[in-house]
Design a protein around this motif. Structure first.
Motif, PDB file in Angstrom:
ATOM      1  N   LEU A  35     -12.043   3.160 -14.758  1.00 33.05           N
ATOM      2  CA  LEU A  35     -11.298   3.104 -13.506  1.00 33.05           C
ATOM      3  C   LEU A  35     -10.006   2.324 -13.678  1.00 33.05           C
ATOM      4  O   LEU A  35      -8.950   2.700 -13.165  1.00 33.05           O
ATOM      5  CB  LEU A  35     -12.169   2.468 -12.419  1.00 33.05           C
ATOM      6  N   LEU A  36     -10.056   1.227 -14.430  1.00 37.44           N
ATOM      7  CA  LEU A  36      -8.867   0.423 -14.688  1.00 37.44           C
ATOM      8  C   LEU A  36      -7.826   1.208 -15.483  1.00 37.44           C
ATOM      9  O   LEU A  36      -6.632   1.133 -15.210  1.00 37.44           O
ATOM     10  CB  LEU A  36      -9.254  -0.850 -15.441  1.00 37.44           C
ATOM     11  N   GLU A  37      -8.281   1.939 -16.466  1.00 39.10           N
ATOM     12  CA  GLU A  37      -7.358   2.643 -17.357  1.00 39.10           C
ATOM     13  C   GLU A  37      -6.648   3.809 -16.675  1.00 39.10           C
ATOM     14  O   GLU A  37      -5.586   4.236 -17.125  1.00 39.10           O
ATOM     15  CB  GLU A  37      -8.121   3.138 -18.587  1.00 39.10           C
ATOM     16  N   SER A  38      -7.218   4.329 -15.601  1.00 40.64           N
ATOM     17  CA  SER A  38      -6.628   5.508 -14.953  1.00 40.64           C
ATOM     18  C   SER A  38      -5.977   5.196 -13.607  1.00 40.64           C
ATOM     19  O   SER A  38      -5.350   6.072 -13.011  1.00 40.64           O
ATOM     20  CB  SER A  38      -7.692   6.593 -14.753  1.00 40.64           C
ATOM     21  N   SER A  39      -6.110   3.962 -13.117  1.00 43.84           N
ATOM     22  CA  SER A  39      -5.550   3.618 -11.806  1.00 43.84           C
ATOM     23  C   SER A  39      -4.046   3.396 -11.899  1.00 43.84           C
ATOM     24  O   SER A  39      -3.525   2.984 -12.937  1.00 43.84           O
ATOM     25  CB  SER A  39      -6.232   2.367 -11.248  1.00 43.84           C
ATOM     26  N   VAL A  40      -3.342   3.660 -10.807  1.00 47.26           N
ATOM     27  CA  VAL A  40      -1.891   3.528 -10.750  1.00 47.26           C
ATOM     28  C   VAL A  40      -1.517   2.656  -9.552  1.00 47.26           C
ATOM     29  O   VAL A  40      -2.034   2.859  -8.450  1.00 47.26           O
ATOM     30  CB  VAL A  40      -1.207   4.901 -10.637  1.00 47.26           C
ATOM     31  N   VAL A  41      -0.605   1.712  -9.778  1.00 51.33           N
ATOM     32  CA  VAL A  41      -0.141   0.813  -8.720  1.00 51.33           C
ATOM     33  C   VAL A  41       1.364   0.969  -8.583  1.00 51.33           C
ATOM     34  O   VAL A  41       2.094   0.977  -9.574  1.00 51.33           O
ATOM     35  CB  VAL A  41      -0.482  -0.661  -9.038  1.00 51.33           C
ATOM     36  N   SER A  42       1.849   1.086  -7.350  1.00 55.88           N
ATOM     37  CA  SER A  42       3.289   1.195  -7.114  1.00 55.88           C
ATOM     38  C   SER A  42       3.632   0.462  -5.822  1.00 55.88           C
ATOM     39  O   SER A  42       2.765   0.221  -4.978  1.00 55.88           O
ATOM     40  CB  SER A  42       3.724   2.662  -7.022  1.00 55.88           C
ATOM     41  N   VAL A  43       4.911   0.119  -5.669  1.00 53.69           N
ATOM     42  CA  VAL A  43       5.368  -0.585  -4.479  1.00 53.69           C
ATOM     43  C   VAL A  43       6.731  -0.027  -4.067  1.00 53.69           C
ATOM     44  O   VAL A  43       7.530   0.387  -4.915  1.00 53.69           O
ATOM     45  CB  VAL A  43       5.450  -2.116  -4.729  1.00 53.69           C
ATOM     46  N   GLU A  44       6.968   0.033  -2.773  1.00 55.50           N
ATOM     47  CA  GLU A  44       8.262   0.456  -2.242  1.00 55.50           C
ATOM     48  C   GLU A  44       8.624  -0.428  -1.054  1.00 55.50           C
ATOM     49  O   GLU A  44       7.738  -1.021  -0.416  1.00 55.50           O
ATOM     50  CB  GLU A  44       8.234   1.928  -1.834  1.00 55.50           C
ATOM     51  N   ILE A  45       9.920  -0.513  -0.771  1.00 58.50           N
ATOM     52  CA  ILE A  45      10.417  -1.347   0.314  1.00 58.50           C
ATOM     53  C   ILE A  45      10.967  -0.456   1.419  1.00 58.50           C
ATOM     54  O   ILE A  45      11.818   0.407   1.166  1.00 58.50           O
ATOM     55  CB  ILE A  45      11.511  -2.315  -0.179  1.00 58.50           C
ATOM     56  N   ASN A  46      10.481  -0.674   2.636  1.00 56.70           N
ATOM     57  CA  ASN A  46      10.945   0.082   3.794  1.00 56.70           C
ATOM     58  C   ASN A  46      11.744  -0.816   4.736  1.00 56.70           C
ATOM     59  O   ASN A  46      11.701  -2.034   4.637  1.00 56.70           O
ATOM     60  CB  ASN A  46       9.767   0.698   4.547  1.00 56.70           C
ATOM     61  N   LYS A  47      12.452  -0.200   5.644  1.00 55.70           N
ATOM     62  CA  LYS A  47      13.295  -0.845   6.657  1.00 55.70           C
ATOM     63  C   LYS A  47      14.544  -1.451   6.023  1.00 55.70           C
ATOM     64  O   LYS A  47      14.737  -1.395   4.804  1.00 55.70           O
ATOM     65  CB  LYS A  47      12.508  -1.894   7.450  1.00 55.70           C
ATOM     66  N   LYS A  48      15.402  -2.047   6.877  1.00 48.94           N
ATOM     67  CA  LYS A  48      16.685  -2.581   6.421  1.00 48.94           C
ATOM     68  C   LYS A  48      16.881  -4.002   6.943  1.00 48.94           C
ATOM     69  O   LYS A  48      16.151  -4.465   7.820  1.00 48.94           O
ATOM     70  CB  LYS A  48      17.837  -1.686   6.892  1.00 48.94           C
ATOM     71  N   GLY A  49      17.891  -4.664   6.382  1.00 48.71           N
ATOM     72  CA  GLY A  49      18.228  -5.998   6.840  1.00 48.71           C
ATOM     73  C   GLY A  49      17.312  -7.066   6.278  1.00 48.71           C
ATOM     74  O   GLY A  49      16.751  -6.932   5.186  1.00 48.71           O
ATOM     75  N   PHE A  50      17.150  -8.146   7.045  1.00 48.80           N
ATOM     76  CA  PHE A  50      16.342  -9.270   6.598  1.00 48.80           C
ATOM     77  C   PHE A  50      14.849  -9.075   6.852  1.00 48.80           C
ATOM     78  O   PHE A  50      14.036  -9.827   6.322  1.00 48.80           O
ATOM     79  CB  PHE A  50      16.804 -10.557   7.297  1.00 48.80           C
ATOM     80  N   HIS A  51      14.470  -8.095   7.654  1.00 50.76           N
ATOM     81  CA  HIS A  51      13.064  -7.884   8.005  1.00 50.76           C
ATOM     82  C   HIS A  51      12.624  -6.527   7.454  1.00 50.76           C
ATOM     83  O   HIS A  51      13.053  -5.478   7.949  1.00 50.76           O
ATOM     84  CB  HIS A  51      12.882  -7.965   9.515  1.00 50.76           C
ATOM     85  N   ARG A  52      11.738  -6.572   6.465  1.00 49.91           N
ATOM     86  CA  ARG A  52      11.361  -5.353   5.753  1.00 49.91           C
ATOM     87  C   ARG A  52       9.843  -5.257   5.619  1.00 49.91           C
ATOM     88  O   ARG A  52       9.105  -6.127   6.068  1.00 49.91           O
ATOM     89  CB  ARG A  52      12.022  -5.328   4.375  1.00 49.91           C
ATOM     90  N   GLU A  53       9.424  -4.179   4.944  1.00 49.37           N
ATOM     91  CA  GLU A  53       8.007  -3.960   4.672  1.00 49.37           C
ATOM     92  C   GLU A  53       7.825  -3.618   3.199  1.00 49.37           C
ATOM     93  O   GLU A  53       8.542  -2.768   2.667  1.00 49.37           O
ATOM     94  CB  GLU A  53       7.446  -2.827   5.519  1.00 49.37           C
ATOM     95  N   ALA A  54       6.888  -4.283   2.557  1.00 51.40           N
ATOM     96  CA  ALA A  54       6.510  -3.954   1.180  1.00 51.40           C
ATOM     97  C   ALA A  54       5.238  -3.103   1.238  1.00 51.40           C
ATOM     98  O   ALA A  54       4.181  -3.588   1.660  1.00 51.40           O
ATOM     99  CB  ALA A  54       6.275  -5.214   0.364  1.00 51.40           C
ATOM    100  N   VAL A  55       5.357  -1.846   0.830  1.00 49.46           N
ATOM    101  CA  VAL A  55       4.231  -0.907   0.896  1.00 49.46           C
ATOM    102  C   VAL A  55       3.683  -0.714  -0.519  1.00 49.46           C
ATOM    103  O   VAL A  55       4.361  -0.160  -1.385  1.00 49.46           O
ATOM    104  CB  VAL A  55       4.665   0.440   1.498  1.00 49.46           C
ATOM    105  N   THR A  56       2.465  -1.176  -0.733  1.00 51.89           N
ATOM    106  CA  THR A  56       1.809  -1.044  -2.033  1.00 51.89           C
ATOM    107  C   THR A  56       0.787   0.080  -1.979  1.00 51.89           C
ATOM    108  O   THR A  56      -0.033   0.134  -1.055  1.00 51.89           O
ATOM    109  CB  THR A  56       1.102  -2.353  -2.427  1.00 51.89           C
ATOM    110  N   THR A  57       0.852   0.976  -2.955  1.00 53.51           N
ATOM    111  CA  THR A  57      -0.086   2.091  -3.048  1.00 53.51           C
ATOM    112  C   THR A  57      -0.904   1.956  -4.327  1.00 53.51           C
ATOM    113  O   THR A  57      -0.338   1.759  -5.406  1.00 53.51           O
ATOM    114  CB  THR A  57       0.654   3.442  -3.036  1.00 53.51           C
ATOM    115  N   VAL A  58      -2.217   2.061  -4.185  1.00 48.36           N
ATOM    116  CA  VAL A  58      -3.128   1.988  -5.330  1.00 48.36           C
ATOM    117  C   VAL A  58      -3.909   3.287  -5.388  1.00 48.36           C
ATOM    118  O   VAL A  58      -4.634   3.631  -4.445  1.00 48.36           O
ATOM    119  CB  VAL A  58      -4.095   0.794  -5.222  1.00 48.36           C
TER     120      VAL A  58
END
Length: 247
Positions: A35-58
């Motif tokens: 499971l460890l060898e095949s799992s994928v982790v990624s992150v993206e940043i949404n919204k603008k300015g000083f207030h944003r969202e970090a969206v992590t997908t596993v």
């Protein structure tokens, strides 16, 4: 004679149970490693300015084993912060829990603080929850003024470390290249457990977003102008109070 025979049978039965238990543990740990060898982790940043969202997908693939626990360890840079009060207000609306490694001062500028770590515990719903998505609200700190003409600077956010634990994998043998680390068991207590850390993540690199930077060359005229305006207002106010005998 019967006592000796009974002892031998009991010993053989115990050995058989231990061997069977070890085989099940080894098989379950093998599934955890796969499971460890095949799992994928990624992150993206949404919204603008000083207030944003970090969206992590596993993406947990190919299959999620029973009794699995997932832990995401975020190492945040000093250019951002998480609001503990906001996180507390969201605790009943999210399918994950979060633990901060230290207290966070919301008012300190970026150059007077340091990075921090959070431990995020996603909830595994359903029989095979392969895809996990965690959205964390983040806020940019005010940055030190620039004296080289830059108006924006980049803040880099790294994908979190993926840690897995299973109640059925009790002996961590033959899990190389993955390593075993100690981390908090739950978000609401300080006890630690052994977790298997994904050593070589199949993920994207860090993601960046821009934050505005003040012009350091304007510090002196702005401070001087502010002081001058303050003095003029004080003199005018004092004159008005003197003329109208206001005490």
């Amino acid at each position: 004679m019967y006592f000796v025979l009974f002892s031998v049978l009991a010993c053989l039965s115990t050995c058989h149970c231990l061997i069977e238990k070890d085989e099940k543990n080894e098989n379950h740990c093998g599934l955890l490693k796969q499971l460890l060898e095949s799992s994928v982790v990624s992150v993206e940043i949404n919204k603008k300015g000083f207030h944003r969202e970090a969206v992590t997908t596993v993406d947990l693939s190919p299959d999620v084993i029973s009794g699995l626990r997932v832990l995401l360890v975020h190492r945040w840079p000093r250019g951002v912060y998480l609001d503990p009060y906001q996180l507390a207000s969201l605790s009943g609306q999210t399918d994950w829990q979060i633990l901060l490694d230290s207290a966070i001062d919301l008012e300190v500028p970026a150059h007077k603080t340091s990075g921090f770590v959070t431990y995020v515990y996603p909830t595994l719903d359903g029989p095979t929850p392969r895809l996990l998505k965690v959205t964390i609200p983040i806020h940019g700190r005010y940055l030190e003024p620039s004296f080289d003409g830059k108006t924006f600077t980049s803040v880099d956010i790294d994908p979190p470390e993926l840690l897995l634990r299973s109640e059925r994998c009790l002996q961590f043998n033959n899990l190389e290249p993955h390593t075993v680390v100690d981390a908090p068991c739950e978000a609401d207590n300080s006890s630690t457990c052994s977790w298997v850390k994904l050593q070589h993540q199949q993920n994207q690199g860090s993601v960046s977003f821009q934050l505005p930077v003040g012009d350091g060359s304007l510090v002196t005229p702005v401070c001087g102008g502010t002081l001058l305006v303050t003095m003029i207002c004080c003199v005018a106010l004092s004159k008005y109070m003197w003329q109208h005998r206001i005490t």
